[in-house]
Design an enzyme around this catalytic site. Structure first.
Site, short mmCIF file in Angstrom:
data_model
loop_
_atom_site.label_atom_id
_atom_site.label_comp_id
_atom_site.label_asym_id
_atom_site.label_seq_id
_atom_site.Cartn_x
_atom_site.Cartn_y
_atom_site.Cartn_z
CG PHE A 111 -1.81 4.53 -3.91
CD1 PHE A 111 -1.96 5.90 -3.72
CD2 PHE A 111 -1.88 3.71 -2.80
CE1 PHE A 111 -2.16 6.43 -2.45
CE2 PHE A 111 -2.08 4.22 -1.53
CZ PHE A 111 -2.23 5.58 -1.35
CD GLU A 142 8.64 1.48 2.36
OE1 GLU A 142 9.39 1.01 3.24
OE2 GLU A 142 8.56 2.69 2.10
CD GLU A 159 -7.54 0.41 -2.09
OE1 GLU A 159 -8.34 1.17 -1.51
OE2 GLU A 159 -7.52 0.25 -3.32
N GLY A 160 -5.93 -2.61 3.09
CA GLY A 160 -6.31 -2.90 4.47
C GLY A 160 -6.95 -4.26 4.59
#
Length: 385
Positions: free
Chosen positions: A125, A129, A364-365
């Site tokens: 995934f 960046e 993921e956060g």
């Protein structure tokens, strides 16, 4: 022995308990003495083993199937309790193909999902960046239309399975609008000209991670997932499902730490009595057990809500990830403390757990991002929005 009583909670159906027991039995036999010295080789081997065992098929849904988030969470919790890289390998098969499952055409699904579900192909995934981690709307990688193709230019970093994946779900700016509304999602095979792995990233708990560069990398327009400008929506929809499974992995690590702590305080003697007889030790064990159950309640509430048809579980998933990962960090820290000097000895189970858990509070956060999400959701509910 890990507590299994939670499987009788009303969040689950009978087949979930059977599945968890079968996977636990398989993992106890198949995941002993996994060699982590070569993470690339280990992950390739684990993906194949998960595919051959029939477990990887639950990472994606084909045909009329739907993703069962409770099964995803049970899988990650169980695998994480046995081996961190096994959990990682399963998780990336799901996260990497989540967008294909949710938004792919029948042709896209029929080509890629049989390969990833069987362990024949490894997925990834590619969202983050260098200048935009959690700020997805600030992505600058471009996908410029050129006839029947798109041309990719830019970099992605901290990409799990970077360098070993066969296929990447990649997000790039196609320019339909500023910010989040100008992103699109693509299926990008790893063998395309113009794609290169420019750096492998080493972390405290080794996993295959890399920085990727795309230079005039040409892909057909048919590789797009969904419609132009839907990339942000696609990314958030995937994370809405898989963020809860990160919490489940943390829960698996926490359960293992609690088991290791219980064994330690029973076997270790202080002044002629088991360490467990000290009231302060009992207090630590009580807190650990309570935090494990509280995390499990939040995780399986979120998973159940999604499986029951909730269109979004942003609030529930954020609560589950924030609480479970933060509490797992504390549980594992206590387990290290209860092991004394052995707790920081390289190669000890609790020492490996201590290194494994830290990244889950970031990817993921990150935890503070989850707090922002929860606060905004609470305010929206208060205002009746």
């Amino acid at each position: 022995m890990a507590d299994k009583s939670f499987l009788s909670w009303p969040f689950f159906e009978p087949h979930h308990a059977t599945y968890a027991a079968d996977l636990d039995a398989w993992a106890a036999e198949a995941l002993t003495d996994i060699d982590h010295s070569d993470t690339d080789a280990a992950c390739r081997s684990l993906v194949k083993a998960l595919g051959a065992g029939g477990w990887a098929k639950h990472s994606a849904a084909e045909g009329q199937e739907k993703l069962d988030v409770r099964t995803l969470c049970l899988t990650r919790e169980t695998l994480a309790r046995h081996d961190g890289l096994a959990d990682f390998s399963f998780a990336m098969q799901g996260l990497g193909t989540g967008a294909i499952t949710l938004f792919g055409t029948e042709e896209q699904k029929s080509h890629w999902l049989p390969l990833t579900r069987s362990g024949q192909a490894i997925s990834a995934f590619a969202l983050t960046e260098p200048q935009s981690g959690s700020d997805v709307a600030n992505s600058t990688m471009t996908a410029e239309r050129d006839g029947d193709d798109y041309i990719l230019n830019g970099e992605k970093t901290w990409i799990s399975n970077g360098g070993i994946a066969d296929v990447y779900t990649l997000f790039a700016r196609t320019g339909e609008a500023p910010g989040a509304k100008g992103l699109s999602a693509f299926i990008v095979p790893a063998d395309l000209p113009g794609f290169e792995v420019v750096e492998r990233l080493e972390t405290i708990a080794p996993h295959p991670l890399a920085t990727l560069r795309f230079t005039d990398c040409r892909i057909p327009a048919s590789a797009m997932l969904g419609q132009p400008g839907q990339g942000f929506k696609i990314a958030m929809s995937v994370l809405d499902v898989f963020r809860t499974t990160v919490a489940a992995a943390a829960l698996g690590f926490a359960r293992r730490a609690l088991d290791e702590a219980l064994a330690r305080v029973q076997a270790r003697e202080v002044q002629g009595a088991p360490l467990f007889e000290l009231q302060m030790v009992q207090g630590h064990i009580a807190d650990m057990a309570m935090e494990v159950d509280a995390a499990a309640l939040l995780i399986y509430r979120a998973a159940w809500a999604k499986d029951m048809g909730a269109p979004r579980v942003t609030r529930e998933a954020a609560m589950a990830k924030l609480f479970a990962t933060d509490q797992a960090q504390q549980i594992i820290d206590r387990a290290v403390q209860l092991h004394g000097g052995d707790g920081v000895k390289s190669g000890e189970t609790v020492e490996k757990l201590y290194r494994e858990i830290r990244a889950l509070r970031i990817y993921e956060g990150a935890s503070d991002v989850q707090r922002v999400i929860i606060a905004r959701q609470a305010m929206a509910n208060h205002l009746g929005e």
